[in-house]
Design a protein around this motif. Structure first.
Motif, PDB file in Angstrom:
ATOM      1  N   VAL A 268       0.845  -1.203   0.000  1.00 26.66           N
ATOM      2  CA  VAL A 268       0.000   0.000   0.000  1.00 26.66           C
ATOM      3  C   VAL A 268       0.875   1.246   0.000  1.00 26.66           C
ATOM      4  N   ASP A 269       0.476   2.254  -0.788  1.00 28.04           N
ATOM      5  CA  ASP A 269       1.196   3.528  -0.850  1.00 28.04           C
ATOM      6  C   ASP A 269       0.576   4.490   0.169  1.00 28.04           C
ATOM      7  N   LEU A 270       1.278   4.705   1.292  1.00 28.94           N
ATOM      8  CA  LEU A 270       0.750   5.573   2.350  1.00 28.94           C
ATOM      9  C   LEU A 270       0.630   7.030   1.915  1.00 28.94           C
ATOM     10  N   SER A 271       1.391   7.415   0.883  1.00 28.90           N
ATOM     11  CA  SER A 271       1.394   8.817   0.462  1.00 28.90           C
ATOM     12  C   SER A 271       0.190   9.188  -0.404  1.00 28.90           C
ATOM     13  N   LYS A 272      -0.529   8.187  -0.857  1.00 27.10           N
ATOM     14  CA  LYS A 272      -1.651   8.441  -1.778  1.00 27.10           C
ATOM     15  C   LYS A 272      -2.722   9.284  -1.085  1.00 27.10           C
ATOM     16  N   GLY A 273      -3.067  10.409  -1.727  1.00 27.78           N
ATOM     17  CA  GLY A 273      -4.092  11.294  -1.184  1.00 27.78           C
ATOM     18  C   GLY A 273      -3.563  12.310  -0.191  1.00 27.78           C
ATOM     19  N   TYR A 274      -2.233  12.303   0.047  1.00 21.54           N
ATOM     20  CA  TYR A 274      -1.639  13.239   1.008  1.00 21.54           C
ATOM     21  C   TYR A 274      -0.504  14.032   0.348  1.00 21.54           C
ATOM     22  N   ASP A 275      -0.293  15.263   0.866  1.00 17.78           N
ATOM     23  CA  ASP A 275       0.754  16.132   0.321  1.00 17.78           C
ATOM     24  C   ASP A 275       2.093  15.953   1.043  1.00 17.78           C
ATOM     25  N   TYR A 276       2.025  15.481   2.285  1.00 14.88           N
ATOM     26  CA  TYR A 276       3.275  15.207   3.011  1.00 14.88           C
ATOM     27  C   TYR A 276       3.012  14.161   4.080  1.00 14.88           C
ATOM     28  N   LEU A 277       4.100  13.462   4.469  1.00 17.89           N
ATOM     29  CA  LEU A 277       4.038  12.456   5.526  1.00 17.89           C
ATOM     30  C   LEU A 277       4.952  12.887   6.673  1.00 17.89           C
ATOM     31  N   VAL A 278       4.508  12.643   7.904  1.00 14.66           N
ATOM     32  CA  VAL A 278       5.283  13.009   9.093  1.00 14.66           C
ATOM     33  C   VAL A 278       5.601  11.743   9.880  1.00 14.66           C
ATOM     34  N   ASP A 279       6.887  11.524  10.131  1.00  9.41           N
ATOM     35  CA  ASP A 279       7.332  10.397  10.955  1.00  9.41           C
ATOM     36  C   ASP A 279       7.797  10.960  12.298  1.00  9.41           C
ATOM     37  N   GLU A 280       6.926  10.892  13.306  1.00  6.69           N
ATOM     38  CA  GLU A 280       7.246  11.475  14.619  1.00  6.69           C
ATOM     39  C   GLU A 280       8.439  10.791  15.271  1.00  6.69           C
ATOM     40  N   LYS A 281       8.492   9.490  15.115  1.00  6.09           N
ATOM     41  CA  LYS A 281       9.546   8.713  15.784  1.00  6.09           C
ATOM     42  C   LYS A 281      10.934   9.160  15.350  1.00  6.09           C
ATOM     43  N   HIS A 282      11.096   9.366  14.045  1.00  9.60           N
ATOM     44  CA  HIS A 282      12.401   9.780  13.522  1.00  9.60           C
ATOM     45  C   HIS A 282      12.486  11.274  13.274  1.00  9.60           C
ATOM     46  N   HIS A 283      11.447  11.991  13.680  1.00  8.25           N
ATOM     47  CA  HIS A 283      11.442  13.456  13.610  1.00  8.25           C
ATOM     48  C   HIS A 283      11.712  13.948  12.179  1.00  8.25           C
ATOM     49  N   SER A 284      11.030  13.326  11.218  1.00  5.27           N
ATOM     50  CA  SER A 284      11.289  13.692   9.830  1.00  5.27           C
ATOM     51  C   SER A 284       9.992  13.967   9.074  1.00  5.27           C
TER      52      SER A 284
END
Length: 869
Positions: free
Chosen positions: A264-280
């Motif tokens: 599954v492509d988690l980015s589909k339908g979103y403009d940006y992704l936030v990874d809190e764990k790695h602060h990125s």
């Protein structure tokens, strides 16, 4: 298994270390009666005697028992404190260049006097390094009389004291100073244009108080002296306005793993992704297209000048990962960083790489210009320059592996003077934060009603103020100690052990101040002890076990009663980001209802496992940082060594002549490399000699050109260049320092540009991994090539300027033009020269112009393509 067996037979390494020191303690105690009989003058004269013995070949170890006995006696006579045996052990550990782990309240401040006095006897200087000005001033005033009783001088370096005071303080036998101030003084000393402007002596011995805070917590924060650039701030405001138009999604590690498994492509339908764990944060393809449409740019990756991708990403980080009253506060219209480990404000510190400006744009406060690095060093590399370092703290064991690997510092746990009787209760865990908060308030209420003092530790200002609001509604009087009120921290903490006191502290700010039960009131002290002593409440687990231990350690000092208890919820950051799914399912299977807590060894082990996981991750980050910084550190040492030779040398003409020789050799190799002399690039040779040295070069006998060798040409050219240099020296005879100033200016300006290039290289080098290359090896190779290029630039610019400067009748003085707060210092770059053939250029001219401005020499070129190369 084998380790356990060996420990059972021989004792642990820690026990063996203590056992080895006990005979020394016995010697010190045996000397006490004879030292007590000494008059004050005789006691002071022991320092003279010790120094004479050292000059005759005795070592510090030889005189240690007598020296420690004298310090103990001086302490009794001045401040009324007698060192316990465990404190003598601590003093020996410090002298051995190790870390003494001593529980809170065991008297680390007094322990330092032993090793400081002994190591000050060779008169090379001892620095006692603390985390803030308050502690540096307090400890100097408190312990200074002990050293003075023994005939030593004691200094205190505080922020913003006059230059003369600072020099005097560093020239004392013992100097109390903060880690920030001494780090910046080292950098500033390597920016001066006159050796008399330096303040530091060679770095001899340092005792680092709260050593874990300085060498572990702050290891990732480099000290930077910087100057403002001419960059415009519009792009930060524009990027900030774009963020609300974008749609983002926060992802967890488990989601990411599952998505890869399911395709599954988690980015589909979103403009940006936030990874809190790695602060990125990462922009998706959809986000890039939307940003291009908003900005009216065809391809934001083509616009390298504005770096829109970088600025938009930083703006998203500011909104999603940096929270007001948690990572920063707004004070007097400024964004001030909150130290994540102590909860203190860090005035003057700024996040790098445009992040601070992005947060300023988010909060709609004035954006300060981006700064260019002029000098930088990490605490890791700074403290490794000392001949010997040691440290004190209440919590070092959990990071003992890092202390040894990075600093070669062993950790020794010192036994407590009185048995520790604090009751450390098991963690209690709730499903939701709301349930946890209610339970904490009820716990505080119960203790307050019976008069037992309570110290509550929170991880953020936001949490402490939320808890404070809940206590106000219940009518429970309390004190809040966080970054907003850090000026009062010592007084608040000192009274945290009084009857019915309720104190909320962010990340246990106020370290370094003892909490005495009853605040030294004997009757109240007895009453509070009967009530159970100080009760510690942790509102969540920190990602480092050491920080939790620091909070716990505030109770149970010197054999006092006390207790501690941590409250957790499945919504806490640590639990949420590191394996809470499994714990949550365990709680559901056990049928935990709302408001009920659970205490189970499985949960406690899972929490400790999560903490170890984060500690390991942070250790890896710090190791990676030092791997990269070690490359820069070697270059820094080389450039500072050259700079110091220029400052210390009586005459720089030898250095200049070497540069001339290298320059001539390089040009001959480049333009006279063909087999036959008639094929050489005579046009370039003649043009270079005329432009640089004013030499019109002609062969004495042009018929002999076919027999000319590169070696003969070099010899001939070098002779003419040296003749021109002799003539130039005569012209500059009235200003003997002009050559030194030119050379220093060229070193400083080239080093500044080199740091800028290294910054960019460090940010980009990670992409080499995609090409199956090791980024660290690539960084080493490319940074070395950049360093060689910088050294060549220093040489060529120095040679050119020396032959073209015109002495300014009255050199301009050098002034500081900016603040010197921790992390952001601006300095003028010294030079007092001008180009001979055009107009006069002063130091002020050189420092006001931007790299893309027209060069003030009148050439018509940009400064960076002309005199600023």
């Amino acid at each position: 298994m084998l380790k356990k067996l060996l420990n059972a037979i021989f004792g642990s390494q820690n026990e063996r270390d203590i056992k080895d020191i006990m005979p020394i303690v016995d010697k010190i105690n045996a000397l006490e009666p004879s030292v007590k009989r000494l008059s004050d003058d005789e006691l002071k004269n022991k320092t003279v005697e010790f120094r004479e013995r050292l000059s005759k070949g005795e070592t510090l170890d030889d005189i240690l028992p007598e020296a420690f006995a004298c310090v103990r006696e001086a302490s009794i006579r001045t401040i009324g404190l007698r060192h316990f045996d465990v404190q003598l052990i601590g003093g020996v550990i410090l002298h051995q260049g190790k870390i003494a782990e001593m529980r809170t309240g065991e008297g680390k401040t007094l322990v330092a006097t032993l090793a400081a006095y002994l190591n000050a006897l060779p008169a090379k200087g001892v620095h006692i390094v603390t985390v803030n000005d308050y502690l540096a001033k307090r400890d100097k005033e408190w312990m200074g009389v002990v050293y003075e009783k023994l005939g030593l001088t004691v200094g205190n370096v505080l922020h913003d004291i006059a230059h003369e005071e600072k020099v005097a303080a560093y020239n004392c036998d013992i100097t109390y100073v903060t880690n920030n101030e001494i780090g910046f003084d080292y950098l500033r000393d390597n920016m001066v244009i006159d050796k008399s402007a330096r303040v530091l002596r060679p770095l001899n011995y340092a005792i680092i108080d709260e050593v874990d805070s300085i060498l572990i917590d702050e290891a990732r924060t480099p000290l930077i002296i910087s100057g403002a650039t001419d960059e415009k701030t519009d792009k930060y405001y524009i990027s900030d306005r774009i963020v609300p138009m974008l749609k983002g999604k926060k992802i967890t590690e488990s989601e990411e793993i599952q998505a890869k498994y399911d395709g599954v492509d988690l980015s589909k339908g979103y403009d940006y992704l936030v990874d809190e764990k790695h602060h990125s944060v990462v922009l998706t393809e959809q986000g890039v297209l939307k940003a291009e449409k908003i900005l009216g740019i065809k391809n934001i990756y083509d616009d390298l000048q504005s770096e829109w991708v970088h600025h938009i990403t930083q703006a998203i980080k500011a909104h999603e990962l940096f929270r007001r009253d948690v990572e920063y506060v707004i004070k007097d219209g400024e964004v001030m960083i909150v130290d994540e480990f102590t909860g203190r404000l860090m005035p003057g510190r700024r996040w790098s790489d445009g992040l601070h400006q992005a947060v300023e744009a988010k909060e709609n406060v004035k954006i300060a210009n981006e700064n260019q690095t002029l000098a930088t060093i990490t605490f890791q590399n700074f403290f490794r320059m000392y001949n010997k370092i040691s440290g004190m703290t209440g919590t070092a064991s959990t990071e003992s592996a890092e202390f040894w690997e990075i600093y070669k510092l062993g950790v020794v746990e010192i036994p407590t003077n009185n048995a520790m009787i604090r009751a450390d209760n098991a963690d209690v865990i709730y499903r939701t934060e709301k349930e946890k908060d209610n339970a904490i308030v009820n716990e505080i209420d119960q203790s307050w009603r019976k008069g037992q003092p309570v110290l509550v530790g929170t991880r953020s200002i936001e949490k402490s103020e939320k808890l404070s609001s809940m206590l106000r509604k219940k009518g429970i009087p309390h004190q809040v100690l966080n970054a907003k009120y850090h000026e009062l921290e010592a007084n608040i903490i000192a009274n945290a052990g009084t009857k019915s006191a309720v104190t909320i502290a962010t990340n246990m700010a106020g370290r370094g101040t003892d909490i005495v039960l009853g605040a030294k009131d004997e009757a109240q002290n007895k009453e509070v002890k009967e009530l159970g002593g100080l009760h510690i409440i942790g509102t969540e687990r920190h990602e480092s076990r050491r920080i939790d231990n620091q909070l716990r350690g505030r109770a149970g000092r010197q054999g006092d009663p006390g207790s501690s208890k941590f409250f957790l919820s499945m919504e806490d950051e640590l639990m949420r980001l590191f394996g809470s799914d499994r714990m949550s399912s365990i709680m559901q299977r056990l049928g935990i209802k709302e408001g009920e807590d659970i205490q189970h060894p499985w949960i406690s082990r899972a929490v400790e496992g999560a903490q170890k996981k984060v500690e390991g991750m942070n250790f890896d980050i710090r190791k990676q940082l030092i791997d990269y910084d070690n490359v820069m550190n070697k270059q820094r040492e080389a450039i500072y060594r050259i700079r110091n030779q220029v400052l210390e040398g009586e005459d720089v003409t030898v250095t200049i002549e070497e540069m001339l020789d290298e320059s001539v050799e390089e040009k001959i190799e480049m333009w006279a490399c063909e087999k036959y002399a008639e094929q050489w690039d005579w046009t370039s040779i003649e043009a270079w000699l005329l432009r640089t040295f004013g030499i019109k070069y002609e062969l004495a006998n042009k018929d002999e050109i076919n027999y000319l060798t590169p070696e003969a040409l070099k010899e001939d050219v070098m002779q003419k260049v040296l003749e021109a240099y002799e003539k130039r020296k005569q012209e500059l005879a009235g200003e003997p320092e002009i050559q030194r100033m030119i050379l220093l200016h060229m070193i400083d300006s080239s080093w500044r540009d080199h740091l800028y290039e290294l910054d960019h290289l460090k940010h980009a080098i990670g992409f080499r991994a995609y090409a199956q290359k090791d980024p660290k090896i690539e960084y080493q190779k490319e940074s070395y090539a950049l360093f060689e290029s910088m050294m060549k630039r220093i040489r060529e610019n120095t040679v050119e300027y020396i032959f073209k400067v015109q002495v300014v009748a009255r050199p301009q003085p050098v002034f500081n033009v900016g603040s010197e707060n921790a992390g952001d210092v601006t300095k003028n770059n010294p030079a007092s020269v001008s180009r001979k053939e055009t107009k006069k250029v002063t130091a002020a001219d050189l420092n006001k112009i931007g790299r893309n401005d027209p060069c003030p020499c009148g050439s018509g070129k940009k400064y960076k393509k002309c005199c600023g190369q």
